[in-house]
Write a protein that holds these residues in place. Structure first.
Motif, PDB file in Angstrom:
ATOM      1  N   SER A 111       0.849  -1.188   0.000  1.00  0.00           N
ATOM      2  CA  SER A 111       0.000   0.000   0.000  1.00  0.00           C
ATOM      3  C   SER A 111       0.878   1.228   0.000  1.00  0.00           C
ATOM      4  N   ARG A 112       0.228   2.366  -0.067  1.00  0.00           N
ATOM      5  CA  ARG A 112       0.957   3.635  -0.074  1.00  0.00           C
ATOM      6  C   ARG A 112       0.318   4.554   0.972  1.00  0.00           C
ATOM      7  N   VAL A 113       1.158   5.124   1.838  1.00  0.00           N
ATOM      8  CA  VAL A 113       0.634   5.965   2.910  1.00  0.00           C
ATOM      9  C   VAL A 113       1.457   7.244   2.996  1.00  0.00           C
ATOM     10  N   THR A 114       0.881   8.216   3.676  1.00  0.00           N
ATOM     11  CA  THR A 114       1.579   9.468   3.982  1.00  0.00           C
ATOM     12  C   THR A 114       1.721   9.559   5.492  1.00  0.00           C
ATOM     13  N   LEU A 115       2.952   9.613   5.964  1.00  0.00           N
ATOM     14  CA  LEU A 115       3.211   9.705   7.399  1.00  0.00           C
ATOM     15  C   LEU A 115       3.386  11.168   7.796  1.00  0.00           C
ATOM     16  N   THR A 116       2.649  11.567   8.820  1.00  0.00           N
ATOM     17  CA  THR A 116       2.765  12.927   9.346  1.00  0.00           C
ATOM     18  C   THR A 116       3.910  13.005  10.352  1.00  0.00           C
ATOM     19  N   ALA A 117       4.227  14.238  10.758  1.00  0.00           N
ATOM     20  CA  ALA A 117       5.293  14.428  11.754  1.00  0.00           C
ATOM     21  C   ALA A 117       4.931  13.751  13.069  1.00  0.00           C
ATOM     22  N   GLU A 118       3.644  13.795  13.413  1.00  0.00           N
ATOM     23  CA  GLU A 118       3.204  13.155  14.659  1.00  0.00           C
ATOM     24  C   GLU A 118       3.394  11.652  14.588  1.00  0.00           C
ATOM     25  N   GLU A 119       3.080  11.049  13.432  1.00  0.00           N
ATOM     26  CA  GLU A 119       3.238   9.605  13.276  1.00  0.00           C
ATOM     27  C   GLU A 119       4.708   9.196  13.242  1.00  0.00           C
ATOM     28  N   CYS A 120       5.572  10.089  12.790  1.00  0.00           N
ATOM     29  CA  CYS A 120       6.998   9.758  12.714  1.00  0.00           C
ATOM     30  C   CYS A 120       7.697   9.857  14.060  1.00  0.00           C
ATOM     31  N   ARG A 121       7.036  10.481  15.041  1.00  0.00           N
ATOM     32  CA  ARG A 121       7.674  10.631  16.358  1.00  0.00           C
ATOM     33  C   ARG A 121       7.979   9.289  17.000  1.00  0.00           C
ATOM     34  N   SER A 122       7.138   8.291  16.731  1.00  0.00           N
ATOM     35  CA  SER A 122       7.343   6.978  17.349  1.00  0.00           C
ATOM     36  C   SER A 122       8.095   6.024  16.427  1.00  0.00           C
ATOM     37  N   ARG A 123       8.606   6.524  15.318  1.00  0.00           N
ATOM     38  CA  ARG A 123       9.346   5.683  14.372  1.00  0.00           C
ATOM     39  C   ARG A 123      10.733   6.287  14.186  1.00  0.00           C
ATOM     40  N   LEU A 124      11.717   5.621  14.740  1.00  0.00           N
ATOM     41  CA  LEU A 124      13.071   6.154  14.784  1.00  0.00           C
ATOM     42  C   LEU A 124      13.690   6.217  13.400  1.00  0.00           C
ATOM     43  N   GLY A 125      14.199   7.403  13.043  1.00  0.00           N
ATOM     44  CA  GLY A 125      15.032   7.538  11.856  1.00  0.00           C
ATOM     45  C   GLY A 125      14.300   7.824  10.566  1.00  0.00           C
ATOM     46  N   ILE A 126      12.976   8.022  10.586  1.00  0.00           N
ATOM     47  CA  ILE A 126      12.288   8.324   9.339  1.00  0.00           C
ATOM     48  C   ILE A 126      11.638   9.701   9.437  1.00  0.00           C
TER      49      ILE A 126
ATOM     50  N   ARG B  97      -2.480 -15.369  18.517  1.00  0.00           N
ATOM     51  CA  ARG B  97      -3.448 -14.756  17.587  1.00  0.00           C
ATOM     52  C   ARG B  97      -2.807 -14.318  16.271  1.00  0.00           C
ATOM     53  N   GLY B  98      -1.496 -14.213  16.226  1.00  0.00           N
ATOM     54  CA  GLY B  98      -0.856 -13.902  14.959  1.00  0.00           C
ATOM     55  C   GLY B  98       0.119 -12.748  15.045  1.00  0.00           C
ATOM     56  N   THR B  99       0.776 -12.513  13.906  1.00  0.00           N
ATOM     57  CA  THR B  99       1.839 -11.502  13.833  1.00  0.00           C
ATOM     58  C   THR B  99       1.734 -10.764  12.511  1.00  0.00           C
ATOM     59  N   GLU B 100       2.087  -9.485  12.545  1.00  0.00           N
ATOM     60  CA  GLU B 100       2.136  -8.692  11.316  1.00  0.00           C
ATOM     61  C   GLU B 100       3.413  -7.870  11.310  1.00  0.00           C
ATOM     62  N   PHE B 101       4.179  -8.006  10.214  1.00  0.00           N
ATOM     63  CA  PHE B 101       5.340  -7.167   9.962  1.00  0.00           C
ATOM     64  C   PHE B 101       4.954  -6.126   8.925  1.00  0.00           C
ATOM     65  N   ARG B 102       5.305  -4.852   9.206  1.00  0.00           N
ATOM     66  CA  ARG B 102       5.062  -3.775   8.244  1.00  0.00           C
ATOM     67  C   ARG B 102       6.382  -3.067   7.971  1.00  0.00           C
ATOM     68  N   ILE B 103       6.724  -2.994   6.690  1.00  0.00           N
ATOM     69  CA  ILE B 103       7.971  -2.350   6.270  1.00  0.00           C
ATOM     70  C   ILE B 103       7.617  -1.075   5.516  1.00  0.00           C
ATOM     71  N   TYR B 104       8.162   0.068   5.996  1.00  0.00           N
ATOM     72  CA  TYR B 104       7.937   1.363   5.357  1.00  0.00           C
ATOM     73  C   TYR B 104       9.193   1.731   4.569  1.00  0.00           C
ATOM     74  N   LEU B 105       9.029   1.907   3.254  1.00  0.00           N
ATOM     75  CA  LEU B 105      10.133   2.321   2.393  1.00  0.00           C
ATOM     76  C   LEU B 105       9.773   3.661   1.756  1.00  0.00           C
ATOM     77  N   PRO B 106      10.699   4.636   1.786  1.00  0.00           N
ATOM     78  CA  PRO B 106      10.374   5.966   1.249  1.00  0.00           C
ATOM     79  C   PRO B 106      10.152   5.930  -0.256  1.00  0.00           C
ATOM     80  N   CYS B 107       9.070   6.623  -0.666  1.00  0.00           N
ATOM     81  CA  CYS B 107       8.781   6.730  -2.107  1.00  0.00           C
ATOM     82  C   CYS B 107       9.776   7.686  -2.762  1.00  0.00           C
TER      83      CYS B 107
END
Length: 593
Positions: free
Chosen positions: A480-495, A560-570
């Motif tokens: 999929s394709r998403v747009t990450l805001t500054a608030e969402e990036c606060r909890s994701r190191l290095g992006i 109950r299961g596991t999900e891996f999500r990988i975010y790669l910059p467009c």
């Protein structure tokens, strides 16, 4: 400084009392004297017939009358004078009491006429007056006060004189560059004037403003604040507490602080808190707590006793800060540092190890080509070469961790890579597992090595397959394709904020425990058997994603299961309207864990 005169109010004054006393004495004298004269003359005429003797008797009668009346007047005047003296003493005592009150009160007392004229004034000290009494007595309110305040005072004066009640009037003045507040209690004095008792309430208003500011700070603080009594019953929580915990103020008030405990924390921690508070000490630390919806969060907590003026503990105050993001970022940072250290160590060892294995492999291949080599020795050499080649492959994987192997990055369509590798993935998963693929990234391109990207997808899919070894289940791979805001990036190191392509691999298998989750990306960590895994799969994925400038997320729930999500910059310039062009899928089709 003029004194405020006392109103009559219909009570007996010393002058009034003297007039009534004199009137009573005169009236009594006339009655007694007149009665004595009339009665004595009648009796004398009846008893004395001689005129000469009667005249002598009348002279004695007059003297007796004078002596009797003088004695009577003496008694009456003495008694009245004594009463007057007692009343004077009482009045003087009351005056002394009133003067003592007036000299000790900080209030200023004005007598003001119906027309708004200052008639009298009393102040404990002229220094409290902005204007000397000689400058405002017998002058109008408008001559001394600002017009708006004077109008307001007049309105209160008229209402008091009409109603006979008491009114309170507050106003403020700027004196010597500072703002002062005053409170005037206005009461009727007589029919034509009022008394205004004015008090300087500047300190009170400043204290109220200070308390209001403090209350605003507490109400708007980002940290949750809890006030509990000495029994641990919650008496106050601020809005941030509601945001952090999910419990409303009404739900928290009156409840024990025990309801905020989490089963993830041992009883020893709460024992430490109780011991510190019993000693009157401050306790600070980190706890895992639970929100109203059941979700856990990390909290940094400080608890301290609140004491009264006598030093007695009357309340306990707790300050709660949600540090879930900080803890997650700390874990990510530690993981990144650990991976970097391990990668450097593994890379150095693997490089030397690979050189040694290359020598072994080359020597073994030369030995196998010898024509006169015995067959059993040839088989041993072949086995040696195979083992060395296996070790070389492992060395190459270790070199991959340190990025010492050569990669070729170029703009790549993630959906195109997924479509190309999908048949291989289906065969790897097997027919017992329901494999689903959803392509929603469209024409969004990422800068990656195609082989590395296929390796990442394959490793994640194989891991998901192994998590469902019980047979059956679903495995979902989607982009999929998403747009990450500054608030969402606060909890994701290095992006950084911006457009990202997301690769998600979701299984409905056994999930991970908290302990396994903590070490999921560690090199050589595996939950598989000795012969089934090297523990380098997820660490390799983590390393590749990091070097692509991306970010990897892991959501898991035990059993109950596991999900891996990988975010790669467009890459810039990727057309956004082409998202979902592959297989007609929309980027919004998601299956959250």
């Amino acid at each position: 400084m003029s004194a405020v005169p006392k109103a009559n109010s219909g009570k007996t004054t010393p002058n009034g009392f003297g007039e009534r006393a004199a009137f009573r004495i005169t009236l009594l004298y006339l009655i007694v004297g007149g009665g004595w004269t009339l009665f004595s003359n009648i009796v004398l005429r009846m008893l004395v017939s001689d005129v000469a003797a009667l005249s002598l008797v009348q002279i004695y009668q007059g003297w007796i009358y004078v002596l009797a009346t003088a004695l009577m007047l003496h008694v009456l005047i003495h008694r009245n004078m004594q009463e007057l003296h007692e009343r004077d003493l009482e009045i003087q005592t009351r005056k002394d009491e009133i003067n003592a009150i007036l000299h000790t009160t900080p209030d200023i007392i004005f007598r003001i006429s119906r027309d708004g004229i200052f008639m009298a004034c009393h102040a404990p000290d002229e220094s409290v007056l902005a204007v000397r009494p000689s400058e405002f007595l017998n002058r109008r309110l408008e001559d001394i006060l600002p017009q708006a305040i004077a109008r307001g005072a007049r309105e209160h004066i008229h209402r008091v004189l009409e109603s006979g009640g008491v009114e309170v009037f507050e106003y403020d003045l700027f004196l010597q560059g500072e703002r002062h507040w005053y409170e005037a209690h206005i009461a009727p004095y007589d029919e034509a004037s009022v008394l205004a008792i004015v008090r300087d309430i500047t300190l009170r208003r400043r204290a109220e403003a200070e308390r209001a500011r403090l209350a605003t700070v507490i109400e708007q603080a980002a940290e949750g604040i809890i006030l509990a009594d000495t029994s641990g019953i919650i008496r106050y929580v601020n809005p941030a507490f509601e945001t952090i915990t999910g419990f409303t103020r009404q739900e928290a008030l009156g409840r024990s602080t025990f309801f905020l405990r989490s089963e993830r924390e041992g009883s020893s921690v709460y024992g430490e808190i109780r011991t510190a508070l019993e000693k009157g000490e401050v306790w600070r630390g980190r706890l895992t707590s639970r929100r109203k919806d059941g979700a856990y969060f990390n909290a940094e907590i400080g608890i301290f006793p609140m004491r009264s003026a006598t030093g007695e503990i009357v309340n306990y105050v707790g300050i709660v800060r949600d540090i879930t993001r900080e803890v997650e970022l700390e874990k990510q940072f530690v993981q990144a540092q650990k991976m970097e250290c391990v990668a450097r160590l593994a890379g150095g060892i693997a490089h030397d190890f690979n050189n040694l294995l290359t020598t072994i492999i080359n020597t073994g291949q030369i030995l196998r080509e010898e024509g006169d080599l015995p067959e059993d020795v040839r088989r041993d050499v072949t086995q040696m070469v195979r083992a060395a080649e296996s070790g070389a492959r492992l060395a190459r994987r270790l070199l991959g961790l340190s990025r010492r192997t050569e990669v070729r990055r170029e703009p790549v369509l993630l959906d195109e890579v997924l479509e190309g590798i999908e048949p291989v993935l289906r065969r790897a998963v097997g027919s017992q597992i329901n494999f689903e693929a959803s392509h929603g990234a469209g024409y969004a391109r990422v800068m990656a090595d195609r082989g590395e990207l296929e390796q990442v997808i394959m490793n994640l899919v194989v891991n998901a397959r192994d998590a469902m070894q019980g047979g059956g289940g679903r495995l979902i791979v989607r982009s999929s394709r998403v747009t990450l805001t500054a608030e969402e990036c606060r909890s994701r190191l290095g992006i950084q904020p911006g457009e990202y392509v997301v690769l998600s691999v979701r299984d409905f298998g056994c999930g991970m425990s908290e302990e396994v989750r903590e070490h999921a990306f560690d090199p050589f960590f595996t939950t598989k058997g000795k012969e089934k895994g090297t523990g380098l799969g997820l660490s390799t994925v983590y390393n590749i994603v990091q070097h692509m400038g991306g970010y990897i997320e892991l959501d898991t729930e035990f059993e109950r299961g596991t999900e891996f999500r990988i975010y790669l910059p467009c890459l810039e310039g990727a057309p956004s309207d082409a998202a979902g062009a592959f297989n007609g899928e929309s980027a919004s089709n998601s299956l959250p864990l």
